[in-house]
Design a protein around this motif. Structure first.
Motif, mmCIF file in Angstrom:
data_model
loop_
_atom_site.group_PDB
_atom_site.id
_atom_site.type_symbol
_atom_site.label_atom_id
_atom_site.label_comp_id
_atom_site.label_asym_id
_atom_site.label_seq_id
_atom_site.Cartn_x
_atom_site.Cartn_y
_atom_site.Cartn_z
ATOM 1 N N GLU A 262 0.839 -1.196 0.000
ATOM 2 C CA GLU A 262 0.000 0.000 0.000
ATOM 3 C C GLU A 262 0.877 1.250 0.000
ATOM 4 O O GLU A 262 2.012 1.247 0.480
ATOM 5 C CB GLU A 262 -0.956 0.025 1.204
ATOM 6 C CG GLU A 262 -0.283 0.146 2.548
ATOM 7 C CD GLU A 262 -1.274 0.089 3.712
ATOM 8 O OE1 GLU A 262 -2.422 -0.326 3.502
ATOM 9 O OE2 GLU A 262 -0.871 0.454 4.824
ATOM 10 N N THR A 263 0.301 2.325 -0.571
ATOM 11 C CA THR A 263 0.956 3.633 -0.564
ATOM 12 C C THR A 263 -0.118 4.691 -0.760
ATOM 13 O O THR A 263 -1.204 4.401 -1.274
ATOM 14 C CB THR A 263 2.018 3.730 -1.679
ATOM 15 O OG1 THR A 263 2.767 4.931 -1.512
ATOM 16 C CG2 THR A 263 1.378 3.757 -3.064
ATOM 17 N N GLU A 264 0.172 5.920 -0.327
ATOM 18 C CA GLU A 264 -0.791 6.995 -0.534
ATOM 19 C C GLU A 264 -0.925 7.256 -2.030
ATOM 20 O O GLU A 264 0.053 7.406 -2.741
ATOM 21 C CB GLU A 264 -0.334 8.271 0.184
ATOM 22 C CG GLU A 264 -1.408 9.350 0.220
ATOM 23 C CD GLU A 264 -1.047 10.519 1.116
ATOM 24 O OE1 GLU A 264 -0.653 11.571 0.579
ATOM 25 O OE2 GLU A 264 -1.154 10.374 2.354
ATOM 26 N N ILE A 265 -2.159 7.300 -2.499
ATOM 27 C CA ILE A 265 -2.415 7.402 -3.930
ATOM 28 C C ILE A 265 -2.294 8.846 -4.408
ATOM 29 O O ILE A 265 -2.502 9.792 -3.642
ATOM 30 C CB ILE A 265 -3.821 6.849 -4.265
ATOM 31 C CG1 ILE A 265 -3.979 6.594 -5.764
ATOM 32 C CG2 ILE A 265 -4.908 7.797 -3.754
ATOM 33 C CD1 ILE A 265 -5.226 5.805 -6.109
ATOM 34 N N ALA A 266 -1.924 9.002 -5.669
ATOM 35 C CA ALA A 266 -1.851 10.333 -6.287
ATOM 36 C C ALA A 266 -3.240 10.686 -6.809
ATOM 37 O O ALA A 266 -3.482 10.827 -8.009
ATOM 38 C CB ALA A 266 -0.823 10.343 -7.402
ATOM 39 N N ALA A 267 -4.152 10.823 -5.892
ATOM 40 C CA ALA A 267 -5.545 11.114 -6.231
ATOM 41 C C ALA A 267 -6.212 11.715 -5.013
ATOM 42 O O ALA A 267 -5.650 11.703 -3.912
ATOM 43 C CB ALA A 267 -6.271 9.841 -6.664
ATOM 44 N N TRP A 268 -7.414 12.237 -5.194
ATOM 45 C CA TRP A 268 -8.129 12.775 -4.051
ATOM 46 C C TRP A 268 -9.626 12.631 -4.256
ATOM 47 O O TRP A 268 -10.118 12.472 -5.370
ATOM 48 C CB TRP A 268 -7.725 14.217 -3.771
ATOM 49 C CG TRP A 268 -8.227 15.286 -4.707
ATOM 50 C CD1 TRP A 268 -9.170 16.224 -4.443
ATOM 51 C CD2 TRP A 268 -7.754 15.581 -6.027
ATOM 52 N NE1 TRP A 268 -9.333 17.070 -5.515
ATOM 53 C CE2 TRP A 268 -8.470 16.695 -6.495
ATOM 54 C CE3 TRP A 268 -6.798 15.005 -6.867
ATOM 55 C CZ2 TRP A 268 -8.274 17.246 -7.771
ATOM 56 C CZ3 TRP A 268 -6.600 15.535 -8.130
ATOM 57 C CH2 TRP A 268 -7.323 16.640 -8.559
ATOM 58 N N VAL A 269 -10.333 12.635 -3.142
ATOM 59 C CA VAL A 269 -11.794 12.518 -3.130
ATOM 60 C C VAL A 269 -12.361 13.869 -2.728
ATOM 61 O O VAL A 269 -11.829 14.542 -1.851
ATOM 62 C CB VAL A 269 -12.247 11.424 -2.141
ATOM 63 C CG1 VAL A 269 -13.766 11.345 -2.063
ATOM 64 C CG2 VAL A 269 -11.661 10.073 -2.554
ATOM 65 N N PHE A 270 -13.448 14.261 -3.373
ATOM 66 C CA PHE A 270 -14.016 15.584 -3.126
ATOM 67 C C PHE A 270 -15.519 15.558 -3.360
ATOM 68 O O PHE A 270 -16.060 14.617 -3.960
ATOM 69 C CB PHE A 270 -13.356 16.630 -4.035
ATOM 70 C CG PHE A 270 -13.356 16.248 -5.491
ATOM 71 C CD1 PHE A 270 -14.393 16.606 -6.333
ATOM 72 C CD2 PHE A 270 -12.300 15.512 -6.014
ATOM 73 C CE1 PHE A 270 -14.394 16.232 -7.664
ATOM 74 C CE2 PHE A 270 -12.294 15.132 -7.352
ATOM 75 C CZ PHE A 270 -13.347 15.500 -8.177
ATOM 76 N N LEU A 271 -16.181 16.576 -2.865
ATOM 77 C CA LEU A 271 -17.605 16.753 -3.102
ATOM 78 C C LEU A 271 -17.757 17.652 -4.321
ATOM 79 O O LEU A 271 -17.249 18.778 -4.342
ATOM 80 C CB LEU A 271 -18.260 17.389 -1.874
ATOM 81 C CG LEU A 271 -19.757 17.145 -1.667
ATOM 82 C CD1 LEU A 271 -20.055 15.658 -1.549
ATOM 83 C CD2 LEU A 271 -20.229 17.875 -0.426
#
Length: 508
Positions: A262-271
């Motif tokens: 696992e690793t922190e993904i180069a993506a993000w979640v938003f509204l």
């Protein structure tokens, strides 16, 4: 000790070892196939007609690229052996590798490369990586020149993106409508067939310029239920899962037959809000109220088992020029209720909204948590679960939504990536599905991408962050971890923040 006693003790030892080690796996020595578990189904095999990671994981096998960004994030020559920039940085000349064969045995030439790039430049789906590009011209059979609207620092990241795979011009032109289900590239694997809802099959391209892959056949099994996919992995029915559910993390880490990465993904979640005039969330008070209603730490706990990082800026923390001191709208349920009241909603007239989503844990899990958090400030949110393709089509193509949870990757480590989704020139045919039309934001986005002084750029993007805090065109939630679980005997798997996996590097 008699022979009978020895036999009994030996049997007990074997049984004990089976219980101690868990289930046994089928032998892998000599295998030349791979069963890959997909927790989503691609929309198409056409690289310029989609922008999601599920599709990208297959594109990296079928197509190849002028510049290769490897799984370890190093940049290497690919279909171009070398390239050079013009003095002003607006032209890049690529010298192509000779003797590269497409899957149908024809040689890749400059016409194919320029055709592939110009298709990508014309596509709305690729605008995050191509909007700074003007065109690509053929110089000779093995030379092409890419023209940019302006010098652009992260251009090589764009060129190496999953949507920039080179296709056969002649094959596409024979049947443009059929290409999405009959693609031809020059990558290490060629397409065989696609049984919708079931599996996608690829087989080795023996004439691949880097040499044939150790693994001959790939079967992508489409298993939409992540927990079922984990069971299939542990039972030996599949060999690898990209992004298994985080709820299975402890289980997978404890399994001696599984390697978990696992690793922190180069993506993000938003509204995402639909800001179109006349729609519900054209009212900034409602957008701000929703932002105030969201408790990010508890959202991450409920949606990602706590494996995530809250973000404040309109891009994740892995992006250049991220400002660690910036603060967006903060959790304030009382403030949310006050804004709702100002907009005419309250206990006797609650705001009712429909939140579309899909079954993927990336979207469904945070939507369900946010539904509960909105309820605490008096908003009644209903959830409409759609099939993956229908969901993205409703939001990104038809723009027929009010508010929903979305996720985006960071194709380039630069905040300019939001240009394609928030600039007003992307309203008609681009990716501005938020329907944002803000002249001041446009001015700053234009300035930020052309400025070469990084200190000046920092001030520009700080000002852009302030606009997003004040107007709440979208609301950043968190970045999360990407993970891979695979048979421990499978070698060459590297966890990558961009989910870049190259099966050509795998072996048993």
């Amino acid at each position: 000790m008699g022979k009978k006693v020895l036999v009994i003790l030996l049997c007990l030892t074997i049984v004990g070892s089976l219980f101690a080690g868990g289930r046994t796996q089928a032998p892998t020595a000599g295998r030349d196939n791979l069963n890959f578990g997909l927790v989503g189904e691609p929309r198409t095999m056409d690289p310029v007609m989609v922008s999601d990671l599920v599709s990208f994981s297959i594109f990296f096998q079928i197509y190849d690229f002028l510049i290769r960004r490897e799984a370890n994030d190093t940049m290497q020559p690919g279909l171009a052996t070398r390239w050079e920039y013009s003095p002003d940085g607006t032209q890049i000349t690529f010298h192509l590798r000779r003797g590269v064969l497409f899957h149908d045995g024809t040689e890749m030439k400059a016409e194919d490369v320029a055709f592939s790039f110009n298709r990508a430049i014309a596509s709305a789906f690729t605008s995050g990586s191509t909007n700074m590009m003007d065109r690509m011209d053929v110089i000779d059979d093995y030379t092409v020149r890419l023209y940019l609207h302006f010098a652009y620092g992260p251009i090589e990241f764009c060129i190496s993106g999953a949507q920039m795979g080179i296709i056969s011009k002649a094959h596409y032109e024979r049947d443009p409508d059929g290409f999405a289900r009959n693609p031809i590239g020059s990558g290490p694997y060629r397409y065989v067939d696609w049984r919708a809802g079931n599996e996608i099959n690829l087989t080795r391209h023996d004439a691949y310029w880097k040499g044939p892959a150790p693994i001959k056949d790939i079967r992508y099994r489409i298993i939409l239920d992540g927990n079922v996919a984990v069971m299939a992995l542990q039972n030996g029915e599949i060999d690898i899962i990209d992004t298994p559910p985080v709820t299975e993390r402890t289980n997978l880490r404890a399994d001696p037959n599984i390697t978990y990465l696992e690793t922190e993904i180069a993506a993000w979640v938003f509204l995402a809000f639909n800001n179109e005039p006349g729609r519900l969330f054209s009212d900034v008070r409602l957008r701000r109220a929703f932002a105030m209603a969201i408790d990010k730490p508890n959202l991450i706990l409920g949606a990602r088992e706590g494996l995530g990082t809250a973000i404040e800026t309109p891009w994740p923390n892995s992006v250049n020029l991220w400002n660690p001191n910036f603060r967006n709208v903060q959790y304030n349920p009382d403030g949310a209720r006050q804004l709702l009241a100002q907009a005419g909603y309250g206990p006797n007239n609650p705001l009712r909204v429909n939140m579309m989503t899909t079954d993927s844990i990336t979207y469904l899990a945070p939507t369900e948590v946010i539904q509960g958090q909105l309820e605490r400030v008096g908003v009644i949110a209903s959830i409409e679960r759609l099939e993956r393709t229908a969901y993205f089509s409703a939001v990104m193509d038809d723009r027929n939504y009010d508010v929903c949870v979305m996720a985006a990757t960071t194709p380039i480590p630069d905040p300019d990536q939001i240009y394609a989704t928030f600039h007003s020139n992307q309203l008609a045919t681009g990716r501005n599905y938020y329907n944002v039309n803000d002249p001041n934001l446009d001015r700053l986005l234009d300035a930020g991408r052309r400025e070469t002084n990084q200190a000046v750029r920092q001030r520009i993007y700080d000002e852009i962050s302030e606009i997003f805090r004040d107007q709440v065109y979208s609301f950043p939630l968190y970045t999360y971890y990407t993970n891979i679980a695979h048979n421990r005997n499978l070698n060459g798997v590297i966890i990558n923040a961009h989910n870049r996996m190259f099966v050509h590097d795998f072996s048993w």
